[in-house]
Design an enzyme around this catalytic site. Structure first.
Site, PDB file in Angstrom:
ATOM      1  N   ASP A 116     -11.207  -2.294   3.095  1.00 39.06           N
ATOM      2  CA  ASP A 116     -11.198  -3.695   2.642  1.00 39.06           C
ATOM      3  C   ASP A 116     -12.543  -4.377   2.765  1.00 39.06           C
ATOM      4  O   ASP A 116     -12.628  -5.599   2.866  1.00 39.06           O
ATOM      5  CB  ASP A 116     -10.150  -4.509   3.401  1.00 39.06           C
ATOM      6  CG  ASP A 116      -8.742  -4.186   2.938  1.00 39.06           C
ATOM      7  OD1 ASP A 116      -8.603  -3.423   1.974  1.00 39.06           O
ATOM      8  OD2 ASP A 116      -7.797  -4.694   3.542  1.00 39.06           O
TER       9      ASP A 116
ATOM     10  N   ASP B  35     -13.189  -9.478   8.485  1.00 39.50           N
ATOM     11  CA  ASP B  35     -11.913  -9.101   9.107  1.00 39.50           C
ATOM     12  C   ASP B  35     -12.023  -7.726   9.752  1.00 39.50           C
ATOM     13  O   ASP B  35     -11.151  -6.877   9.587  1.00 39.50           O
ATOM     14  CB  ASP B  35     -10.798  -9.130   8.060  1.00 39.50           C
ATOM     15  CG  ASP B  35      -9.404  -9.115   8.682  1.00 39.50           C
ATOM     16  OD1 ASP B  35      -9.309  -9.304   9.919  1.00 39.50           O
ATOM     17  OD2 ASP B  35      -8.433  -8.922   7.951  1.00 39.50           O
TER      18      ASP B  35
ATOM     19  N   VAL C 264       0.862  -1.173   0.000  1.00 37.18           N
ATOM     20  CA  VAL C 264       0.000   0.000   0.000  1.00 37.18           C
ATOM     21  C   VAL C 264       0.902   1.228   0.000  1.00 37.18           C
ATOM     22  O   VAL C 264       1.731   1.400   0.901  1.00 37.18           O
ATOM     23  CB  VAL C 264      -0.935   0.031   1.234  1.00 37.18           C
ATOM     24  CG1 VAL C 264      -1.857   1.241   1.164  1.00 37.18           C
ATOM     25  CG2 VAL C 264      -1.753  -1.253   1.317  1.00 37.18           C
TER      26      VAL C 264
ATOM     27  N   ARG D 145      -7.178  -2.417  12.885  1.00 34.14           N
ATOM     28  CA  ARG D 145      -6.178  -2.243  11.824  1.00 34.14           C
ATOM     29  C   ARG D 145      -6.828  -1.961  10.481  1.00 34.14           C
ATOM     30  O   ARG D 145      -6.186  -1.420   9.573  1.00 34.14           O
ATOM     31  CB  ARG D 145      -5.285  -3.488  11.732  1.00 34.14           C
ATOM     32  CG  ARG D 145      -6.053  -4.743  11.357  1.00 34.14           C
ATOM     33  CD  ARG D 145      -5.198  -5.995  11.327  1.00 34.14           C
ATOM     34  NE  ARG D 145      -6.049  -7.180  11.180  1.00 34.14           N
ATOM     35  CZ  ARG D 145      -6.589  -7.834  12.184  1.00 34.14           C
ATOM     36  NH1 ARG D 145      -6.362  -7.429  13.425  1.00 34.14           N
ATOM     37  NH2 ARG D 145      -7.359  -8.893  11.990  1.00 34.14           N
ATOM     38  N   ASN D 146      -8.097  -2.352  10.326  1.00 34.50           N
ATOM     39  CA  ASN D 146      -8.811  -2.131   9.068  1.00 34.50           C
ATOM     40  C   ASN D 146      -9.783  -0.958   9.144  1.00 34.50           C
ATOM     41  O   ASN D 146     -10.667  -0.831   8.294  1.00 34.50           O
ATOM     42  CB  ASN D 146      -9.562  -3.398   8.658  1.00 34.50           C
ATOM     43  CG  ASN D 146      -8.622  -4.459   8.115  1.00 34.50           C
ATOM     44  OD1 ASN D 146      -7.600  -4.134   7.514  1.00 34.50           O
ATOM     45  ND2 ASN D 146      -8.942  -5.717   8.346  1.00 34.50           N
TER      46      ASN D 146
END
Length: 454
Positions: A339, A321, A218, A325-326
């Site tokens: 995501d 998920d 990324v 962190r996402n």
């Protein structure tokens, strides 16, 4: 004015040039991409954000059209020259030996796991075995490649050990070039020449592909001068899977989902997304701590995420998920889910060492039953991360220990100074029976009541 109603977050394409501006109007050229910010009191008039220039201004609904979603079918391919299981005799029949540089790639029948590059040269079909060793692909080990896409790209520009450069792919019957098909959907296929790549800001890990697990970089960068984040996926099968999953992202628009600006196909798959300047939620929490982040900010982040997940729940889309962190934080201190269209291809339930076990609901771990209610379990863990200011969940416990104790009824204790109402909400997300967990609609309503003090 047009009777067309445009909702906030809707992405539109300018139908005509609009350069003779009235006060506060947005300058547009035909084909420009804009995002609707809000409706004005005057019917058919909207405030919009120009995705390339970053400018905001007014526009008429009649001057733009809604950007349609990508429709990806099973025949769309990043590797139309890959024919899968094919014998040498069948390859010779498919290729025209008189056309130098015509080629295809097939799976090796004699050496399972390897590939064969079949090339026409001087009236003959030459078969080059592509060996797979040590995580790399190579024809003679003088040049090694991480995937077939890189290998084919190299030999279209360099002859190397081949008898001729690769000139023309022999397309598998029924396969359609992804680039040609996406070009038909105006506004989604972006031009690599307009992309400037900057520093690496992260990486992701994805299951599947020729190597069992593949990574994507990324990067931050610019597209036509507009700051963007770029996710680059180079692994063959993973990129192919992501091409299909990306179609999901183009159908979803919400202020609390990270916005996909477009796709670039250039020796792999590039996803160009809005830049979230304050990074992911874990780093945001850890770098600031409880002294710099007031409780009201945590509550607002929680509500932002619940809004986004309620939207996905309504679309019957499971994230799989959901974790701090996402979650990405914008320059305006907004929390957005990332995501959300790509999660299905990232998880391999048969390999617990790769699953985010500490965030995953018991029924998903044991029986591969993912649902919105398993996302709710993950949301409870995410809340714990937030109110512990970025601590890893189940501190000092191994993955196997977590698997064992959670099934026996253990639940994490409340983080220090966490409001009781928030911990009660966390606990409700961790009901063993998925049917007893709240929906994201109920979670959002609960958080709104907490926020307003009702």
């Amino acid at each position: 004015m047009s009777d067309k109603v445009l909702l906030p977050g809707t992405q539109c394409i300018a139908k005509v040039d609009h350069t003779k501006l009235k006060p506060q109007e947005l300058k547009l050229q035909k084909g420009d991409l804009v995002t609707i910010v809000s409706a004005c009191q005057e019917k058919g008039l909207y405030r919009a954000y120009h995705n390339a220039s970053g400018m905001e201004g007014l526009l008429s609904a009649s001057s733009v059209r809604i950007r349609p979603p990508i429709k990806v079918d099973s025949q769309l391919s990043l590797m139309p020259w890959f024919h899968g299981a094919l014998s040498g005799t069948q390859a010779v029949e498919l290729l025209n030996a008189k056309e130098d540089g015509l080629f295809l790639v097939r799976e090796s029948a004699r050496h399972p796991g390897d590939y064969v590059l079949c090339v026409c040269h001087n009236g003959e079909i030459i078969h080059y075995r592509i060996c797979y060793q040590g995580g790399k692909l190579s024809i003679d080990m003088s040049q090694t490649f991480g995937n077939l896409i890189d290998l084919i790209e190299y030999y279209t520009t360099q002859q190397g050990v081949l008898s001729t450069k690769l000139i023309k792919p022999k397309t598998k019957q029924g396969a359609k070039s992804a680039e040609q098909e996406l070009a038909k959907v105006s506004g989604w296929l972006l031009n690599f020449q307009h992309l400037t790549l900057g520093n690496k800001i992260g990486e992701g890990e994805f299951g599947g592909g020729r190597t069992l697990y593949c990574f994507s970089d990324v990067l931050q960068g610019e597209y036509m001068g507009c700051p963007v984040a770029i996710k680059i996926i180079k692994c063959d099968v993973t990129a192919q899977n992501f091409l299909a999953e990306t179609a999901t992202m183009t159908k979803l628009q919400h202020k609390n989902l990270v916005n996909l600006m477009g796709v670039i196909l250039n020796n792999g798959l590039y996803l160009v997304m809005e830049i979230m300047s304050k990074g992911n939620l874990v780093n945001y929490l850890r770098s600031r701590g409880r002294n710099k982040i007031p409780p009201m900010q945590l509550l607002q982040f929680s509500l932002d995420i619940a809004h986004g997940m309620e939207y996905l729940e309504g679309k019957r889309l499971v994230h799989r998920d959901l974790a701090a962190r996402n979650i990405l934080i914008s320059g305006k201190e907004e929390a957005k889910i990332s995501d959300f269209g790509l999660s299905k291809s990232k998880l391999q339930p048969e390999d617990l060492s790769r699953l985010p076990v500490k965030w995953t609901a018991p029924e998903a771990l044991q029986h591969n039953k993912f649902s919105s209610r398993s996302d709710v379990w993950s949301f409870g863990v995410l809340l714990w991360e937030m109110y512990s200011y970025g601590r890893p969940p189940y501190p000092k416990m191994s993955v196997m220990e977590v698997l064992e104790v959670v099934q026996k009824g253990y639940r994490m204790e409340s983080p220090e100074n966490c409001p009781p109402l928030i911990y009660n909400l966390m606990s409700s997300c961790w009901e063993l029976d998925p049917g007893k967990r709240p929906t994201f609609k109920k979670i959002r309503e609960k958080l709104e009541k907490i926020l307003t003090g009702q």
